[in-house]
Design an enzyme around this catalytic site. Structure first.
Site, PDB file in Angstrom:
ATOM      1  N   GLU A 187       0.821  -1.216   0.000  1.00  0.00           N
ATOM      2  CA  GLU A 187       0.000   0.000   0.000  1.00  0.00           C
ATOM      3  C   GLU A 187       0.851   1.260   0.000  1.00  0.00           C
ATOM      4  OE1 GLU A 187      -3.387   0.171   2.368  1.00  0.00           O
ATOM      5  OE2 GLU A 187      -3.785  -1.974   2.125  1.00  0.00           O
ATOM      6  N   CYS A 240       3.237   8.527   0.991  1.00  0.00           N
ATOM      7  CA  CYS A 240       3.518   7.673   2.148  1.00  0.00           C
ATOM      8  C   CYS A 240       3.873   6.275   1.624  1.00  0.00           C
ATOM      9  CB  CYS A 240       2.297   7.633   3.059  1.00  0.00           C
ATOM     10  SG  CYS A 240       2.536   6.609   4.512  1.00  0.00           S
ATOM     11  N   CYS A 279       3.646  -6.152   9.293  1.00  0.00           N
ATOM     12  CA  CYS A 279       4.622  -5.633  10.257  1.00  0.00           C
ATOM     13  C   CYS A 279       4.719  -6.600  11.427  1.00  0.00           C
ATOM     14  CB  CYS A 279       4.201  -4.258  10.765  1.00  0.00           C
ATOM     15  SG  CYS A 279       5.460  -3.494  11.818  1.00  0.00           S
ATOM     16  N   CYS A 290       2.165  -3.231  17.436  1.00  0.00           N
ATOM     17  CA  CYS A 290       1.592  -2.124  18.215  1.00  0.00           C
ATOM     18  C   CYS A 290       0.085  -2.350  18.302  1.00  0.00           C
ATOM     19  CB  CYS A 290       1.903  -0.791  17.542  1.00  0.00           C
ATOM     20  SG  CYS A 290       3.667  -0.551  17.322  1.00  0.00           S
ATOM     21  N   CYS A 299      -2.603  -0.400  15.952  1.00  0.00           N
ATOM     22  CA  CYS A 299      -2.311  -0.261  14.516  1.00  0.00           C
ATOM     23  C   CYS A 299      -2.904  -1.419  13.732  1.00  0.00           C
ATOM     24  CB  CYS A 299      -0.787  -0.217  14.327  1.00  0.00           C
ATOM     25  SG  CYS A 299      -0.286  -0.263  12.598  1.00  0.00           S
ATOM     26  N   SER A 345       8.247   7.050  16.782  1.00  0.00           N
ATOM     27  CA  SER A 345       6.878   6.871  17.279  1.00  0.00           C
ATOM     28  C   SER A 345       6.941   6.696  18.783  1.00  0.00           C
ATOM     29  CB  SER A 345       6.236   5.652  16.620  1.00  0.00           C
ATOM     30  OG  SER A 345       6.113   5.878  15.240  1.00  0.00           O
ATOM     31  N   CYS A 369      -2.970   7.074   8.851  1.00  0.00           N
ATOM     32  CA  CYS A 369      -1.920   6.381   9.606  1.00  0.00           C
ATOM     33  C   CYS A 369      -2.465   5.159  10.312  1.00  0.00           C
ATOM     34  CB  CYS A 369      -1.364   7.283  10.708  1.00  0.00           C
ATOM     35  SG  CYS A 369      -0.494   8.692  10.122  1.00  0.00           S
TER      36      CYS A 369
HETATM   37  N1  SAH Z   1       6.411   1.353  11.620  1.00  0.00           N
HETATM   38  C1  SAH Z   1       6.801   2.711  11.652  1.00  0.00           C
HETATM   39  C2  SAH Z   1       6.249   3.515  10.502  1.00  0.00           C
HETATM   40  C3  SAH Z   1       4.857   3.199  10.056  1.00  0.00           C
HETATM   41  S1  SAH Z   1       3.586   3.606  11.188  1.00  0.00           S
HETATM   42  C4  SAH Z   1       6.406   3.335  12.965  1.00  0.00           C
HETATM   43  O1  SAH Z   1       5.638   2.732  13.720  1.00  0.00           O
HETATM   44  O2  SAH Z   1       6.883   4.420  13.261  1.00  0.00           O
HETATM   45  C5  SAH Z   1       3.495   5.378  10.973  1.00  0.00           C
HETATM   46  C6  SAH Z   1       2.863   6.116  12.130  1.00  0.00           C
HETATM   47  O3  SAH Z   1       1.485   5.778  12.260  1.00  0.00           O
HETATM   48  C7  SAH Z   1       3.509   5.789  13.479  1.00  0.00           C
HETATM   49  O4  SAH Z   1       3.823   6.973  14.164  1.00  0.00           O
HETATM   50  C8  SAH Z   1       2.414   5.049  14.209  1.00  0.00           C
HETATM   51  O5  SAH Z   1       2.509   5.233  15.601  1.00  0.00           O
HETATM   52  C9  SAH Z   1       1.171   5.668  13.633  1.00  0.00           C
HETATM   53  N2  SAH Z   1      -0.042   4.864  13.769  1.00  0.00           N
HETATM   54  C10 SAH Z   1      -0.149   3.528  13.742  1.00  0.00           C
HETATM   55  N3  SAH Z   1      -1.444   3.170  13.882  1.00  0.00           N
HETATM   56  C11 SAH Z   1      -2.164   4.304  13.993  1.00  0.00           C
HETATM   57  C12 SAH Z   1      -3.560   4.588  14.125  1.00  0.00           C
HETATM   58  N4  SAH Z   1      -4.459   3.623  14.166  1.00  0.00           N
HETATM   59  N5  SAH Z   1      -3.942   5.879  14.193  1.00  0.00           N
HETATM   60  C13 SAH Z   1      -3.029   6.871  14.094  1.00  0.00           C
HETATM   61  N6  SAH Z   1      -1.707   6.662  13.952  1.00  0.00           N
HETATM   62  C14 SAH Z   1      -1.279   5.390  13.912  1.00  0.00           C
HETATM   63 FE1  SF4 Z   2       4.374  -1.690  12.695  1.00  0.00          FE
HETATM   64 FE2  SF4 Z   2       4.474   0.983  12.840  1.00  0.00          FE
HETATM   65 FE3  SF4 Z   2       2.089  -0.324  12.924  1.00  0.00          FE
HETATM   66 FE4  SF4 Z   2       3.778  -0.468  14.978  1.00  0.00          FE
HETATM   67  S1  SF4 Z   2       2.740   1.386  14.228  1.00  0.00           S
HETATM   68  S2  SF4 Z   2       2.677  -2.196  14.057  1.00  0.00           S
HETATM   69  S3  SF4 Z   2       5.749  -0.481  13.967  1.00  0.00           S
HETATM   70  S4  SF4 Z   2       3.511  -0.246  11.203  1.00  0.00           S
END
Ligand code: SAH
Ligand code: SF4
Length: 404
Positions: free
Chosen positions: A133, A161, A168, A172, A175, A272, A393
């Site tokens: 994506e 992006c 992944c 988290c 996410c 993050s 995000c």
């Molecule tokens: N894996 C890397 C980059 C991809 S995620 C990382 O975690 O930094 C990019 C951003 O999206 C990160 O800052 C993450 O904390 C945020 N993110 C993940 N899930 C989210 C959600 N459901 N709502 C808002 N931000 C989110």
């Molecule tokens: Fe992976 Fe970033 Fe999502 Fe965490 S926030 S699960 S590191 S993509």
């Protein structure tokens, strides 16, 4: 607008490094320096090869060295979708390349979702019938600030992006991408190819249009370090996008940050953070048990910053979890203790099916931001983009239906 494709029907090749699983051990894997001619039954993508690798290839074909520059121009500047279109190369060479199984291999945009706010989310083809994506956000991502490195007038502004892995491994809890688990790493060509496919779709004119890249799509870039940095180098040296307009976000992979600190050419760094202390962070980002907030900050201190450069702390606001004024004050003290110039990007949590969090109230978001600013920490609220098409995000999970 040009069509989405014009693209190879063959699967893209290039051996991905092993997915990381839970071991986080991928960081030292080496990327291949030489190009082996493919066995005739396989398809080998030219897209993704560095200039040095293209030079090795033209030598293999007994062609003069300048053919490598012509190939690089065709792949990375002209964005030709197929070998036949490279009229600068002699027909005989094009035929030899085809006979040995080479294809351009620019990844195809297979599906496009368009948001009411102009954001587009793409499913882009990757090898093994996979998709990855990528998101196009016209007018930037809303996280711009007055310190941005370039105020020159631009014909068009947009942020792309980019994903670094399929799925992944980091898990988290807030996410949606985490729900996929890790499927595999992307190759450098698949990472840079997302960018070129989208630039081509929008007929971007580099130099006139101002394009920012954020490596914040699916996956953890620092768990696919070599391919990610190879892609950055390709994008900088061959495609011509400045590293100063790129930002990579990491969940806090300490060995990756330490390697990154030694890179002569690199994107800006975003971390993050997502919690103001290790207890809350362990609950929302279990990887904190491996690398604590302090360990991440210590690694980030090693990154030599350019004048006016800042490290970004991203902070996903989860209602009732990390959005109180006490949390804001803890973030302030973390930023002060870090000692390097920083700013905070606040991201209101984007919901996903069966993820048990709540969005914070808008007034709490405002209050949180004002508290940071009042205590001297620059803070910006990132505008959500493309929520209706699952492009915001943390929503990238190859969802093909519209948001409820
Ligand atoms: N894996 C890397 C980059 C991809 S995620 C990382 O975690 O930094 C990019 C951003 O999206 C990160 O800052 C993450 O904390 C945020 N993110 C993940 N899930 C989210 C959600 N459901 N709502 C808002 N931000 C989110
Ligand atoms: Fe992976 Fe970033 Fe999502 Fe965490 S926030 S699960 S590191 S993509």
């Amino acid at each position: 607008m040009p069509p989405d494709t014009g693209l190879p029907s063959e699967p893209l090749s290039g051996a991905p490094s092993d997915p990381t699983g839970e071991s986080f051990s991928i960081l030292d894997s080496a990327s291949p320096e030489s190009v082996q001619p493919p066995a005739s039954s396989t398809v080998q993508s030219l897209f993704g090869l560095s200039f040095e690798q293209l030079s090795g290839l033209v030598t293999h074909f007994d062609e003069p060295g300048f053919r490598a520059r012509q190939l690089a121009q065709a792949l990375y500047r002209d964005w030709h979708p197929d070998l036949d279109a490279i009229t600068t190369l002699p027909v005989a060479l094009r035929e030899k390349l085809v006979a040995e199984g080479y294809t351009i291999g620019l990844p195809p945009i297979l599906k496009t979702f368009r948001s009411v706010d102009g954001t587009e989310r793409y499913l882009i083809g990757a090898s093994g019938n996979q998709t990855v994506e990528t998101v196009w956000m016209p007018d930037g991502d809303g996280a711009e600030d007055p310190d941005a490195d370039d105020n020159a007038p631009a014909r068009r502004r947009a942020t792309i992006c980019v994903s670094s892995q399929i799925g992944c491994a980091v898990n988290c809890q807030f996410c949606l991408t985490a729900k996929l688990g890790i499927e595999r790493n992307l190759t450098a060509g698949e990472i840079a190819g997302q960018v070129v496919a989208v630039l081509r779709r929008h007929q971007v004119e580099l130099g006139r249009d101002r394009i920012n890249l954020v490596f914040m799509g699916m996956g953890e870039p620092f768990l696919n370090y070599d391919a990610f940095m190879d892609a950055v180098r390709l994008l900088v040296t061959e495609v011509g996008l400045p590293a100063s307009r790129m930002t990579v976000s990491t969940s806090g992979i300490v060995p990756g940050i330490e390697r990154f600190a030694r890179e002569p050419v690199r994107p800006h760094l975003a971390i993050s953070l997502n919690a103001s202390n290790n207890t809350v962070r362990e609950a929302v980002m279990p990887i904190t048990r491996k690398w604590s907030i302090e360990a991440v900050i210590e690694a980030a201190r090693k990154v030599p910053l350019a004048p006016r450069e800042k490290i970004t702390f991203e902070y996903v606001l989860l209602g009732g979890v990390n959005d109180s004024l006490v949390d804001a004050d803890e973030v302030v003290s973390l930023a002060r203790r870090a000692g390097f110039p920083s700013k905070v990007n606040l991201i209101v949590w984007n919901p996903g099916p069966s993820i048990p969090y709540h969005q914070p109230a808008p007034e709490d978001v405002e209050r949180f931001q004002q508290r940071l600013i009042a205590r001297g920490v620059p803070a910006f609220i990132r505008r959500p983009r493309g929520r209706d098409i699952y492009a915001a995000c943390g929503q990238l999970k190859r969802t093909t239906e519209a948001a409820p």
